[in-house]
Design an enzyme around this catalytic site. Structure first.
Site: not given
Length: 487
Positions: A172, A176-177, A190, A236, A286
């Site tokens: 997977n 994600y920062r 997450w 992916e 953000d």
């Protein structure tokens, strides 16, 4: 299949866009604490070029930013002249006997797209991403950005995070920062609804350490596919191979049993211990344009850093739109439209305005065939994958350009009766949504701006929209230059 432009590494991509006048090299030393953000924000807001900061204070590595920050550069990154090419290729593959769900569709797609070409290629030989191996990693050497004044610290903002399902072994990848906690630990954002959190919970239930990799740079297609809303259990990197028309090169990590991209500029290897207490991550400025609040998230322990001999650190900033991530979202909108149309053939187009921050607004145009069709589409999409997080749907018919927001606003305001056409609902929301009374859950609104039928309670005659005759438009087009009107 048509050959596609492929960049074997990040430097090749940067050199290519530089030849196209799409990159500016900055030789003046700049601070990663706020200064790079302020410079980049001004450039992004003006629709400016990618930036390569050759001298970043406190680090020996150059930093590239805003490389995806235009439609043109987004096309370059994916190796196409027109982003619609990828969506059209997907549509072409499913003209006959499409399977019934998105997961099956993707596997069928990849099978039809010549399996030998698009699957990842595993090598045991030398990989550029492992030219330099650091077994005593120090994150302080990387030019990690502290983007906004009230951010909790420096954040890695453009990683391809790779993990494996402990039950199926399926790979997977996601974006994600990562907040730098120390020289060898990172906080992983997450979110509750993301695949990374779902897989982490499996490790936690098994009381098993979770190996993890964060890949930075390399082929720009990899960065894009980290953001792609793939169905669960679909690799992916397999999709990246389909876009590239060539499988992604991988090699086993140095300290982890995870295959890492050979093209990467940097690879951070490590693990997460599900038994370890979460640590506070954030606040973070953000993509909503507001600071997301601090919350507790898992901790990644970095066991090794590998990189190319001459790597470039990739970064992005998010904040009040428009920002670079809006163009990544635009690519997803255009690429995945054909898949949406396979499930709902009545859908003509979709638009996710950057101002909506991906989850706040989705505009759908349809070919209406029966009473309540607009409402049906809203509720169907609220039950589909990550679209469950959409806060507002607007449904119109296919007689206007939904990408022209001024025209859309005129159309909706004229066609909507608020009492009849606005639907309110409660459901899951994106974790970053600060407007709801409770995290993750709150109100949603659907606006059905389609023409109303008698069966929907409309007893009058719906008026016809004003349109000029096509032949008149063509005649005026022919004589326009001779009129001397400068617009």
């Amino acid at each position: 299949m048509k050959e596609r432009l492929i960049f074997d590494n990040f430097n090749n991509f940067l050199e290519f866009i530089e030849t196209k006048g799409e990159l500016v090299r900055i030789k003046h030393p700049v601070d990663p604490y706020l200064e790079i953000t302020e410079i980049t924000n001004r450039v992004v807001k003006k629709g400016g070029p990618a930036l390569l900061f050759e001298k970043v204070k406190g680090s020996g590595f150059p930093l590239a930013i805003n490389v995806f920050g235009s439609k043109k550069r987004m096309c370059f990154a994916l190796g196409v002249d027109n982003i619609e090419e990828i969506g059209e290729e997907i549509k072409e593959l499913f003209k006959s006997s499409p399977p019934t769900n998105l997961r099956d569709k993707f596997y069928m797609l990849l099978k039809l797209a010549n399996t030998a070409k698009v699957f990842p290629k595993i090598t045991s030989f030398h990989a550029p991403s492992q030219e330099i191996i650091i077994n005593s990693p120090d994150l302080n050497n990387l030019p990690i950005l502290h983007s906004w004044p009230k951010d909790a610290g420096p954040f890695i903002t453009l990683p391809l995070v790779i993990i494996k399902d402990p039950e199926t072994g399926a790979r997977n990848c996601g974006m994600y920062r990562l907040q730098k906690f120390s020289s060898n630990t990172l906080g992983i954002h997450w979110q509750l609804h993301k695949d990374g959190r779902r897989i982490f919970n499996k490790y936690k239930s098994l009381n098993k350490k979770m190996e993890i990799v964060a890949s930075l740079g390399g082929d720009p297609v990899l960065t894009y596919t980290a953001t792609a809303p793939m169905p669960p259990e679909v690799d992916e990197l397999l999709f990246a191979g389909f876009i590239r028309k060539k499988g992604v090169g991988l090699i086993k990590g140095i300290t982890v049993d995870i295959d890492v991209p050979v093209s990467a500029d940097f690879v951070l290897e490590g693990y997460v211990d599900p038994e370890e207490e979460f640590k506070t991550e954030g606040p973070f400025g953000d993509h909503t344009g507001f600071y997301s609040e601090a919350n507790d998230f898992p901790v990644m322990h970095v066991t090794a850093i590998t990189h190319r001999e001459n790597p470039v650190y990739p970064a992005t900033i998010v904040g009040i739109p428009p920002m670079e991530d809006g163009y990544i979202g635009w690519a997803t909108e255009r690429i995945f439209l054909p898949l949406l149309q396979m499930l709902f053939p009545e859908i003509i187009d979709i638009h996710l305005p950057a101002e909506g921050g991906f989850h706040n607004l989705a505009i759908i145009s349809i070919k209406k065939s029966y009473p309540g069709h607009g409402t049906k589409i809203m509720h169907s999409l609220w039950g589909l994958g990550q679209m469950m997080l959409t806060k507002c749907f607007v449904v119109v018919e296919n007689e206007i350009d939904i990408h022209d927001l001024k025209t859309l606003l005129w159309y909706v305001l004229n066609n909507v009766d608020p009492k009849r056409d606005i639907t309110f609902w409660q459901g899951p929301l994106d974790e970053l949504d600060h407007s709801s009374n409770y995290p993750f859950y709150g109100g949603k609104v659907g606006i059905d701006a389609t023409k109303k039928w008698r069966e929907e309670g409309y007893t009058r005659k719906w008026p016809e929209m004003i349109k000029m005759k096509h032949e008149v438009i063509e005649r005026v087009n022919e004589i326009w230059e001779r009129l001397g009107i400068n617009l």
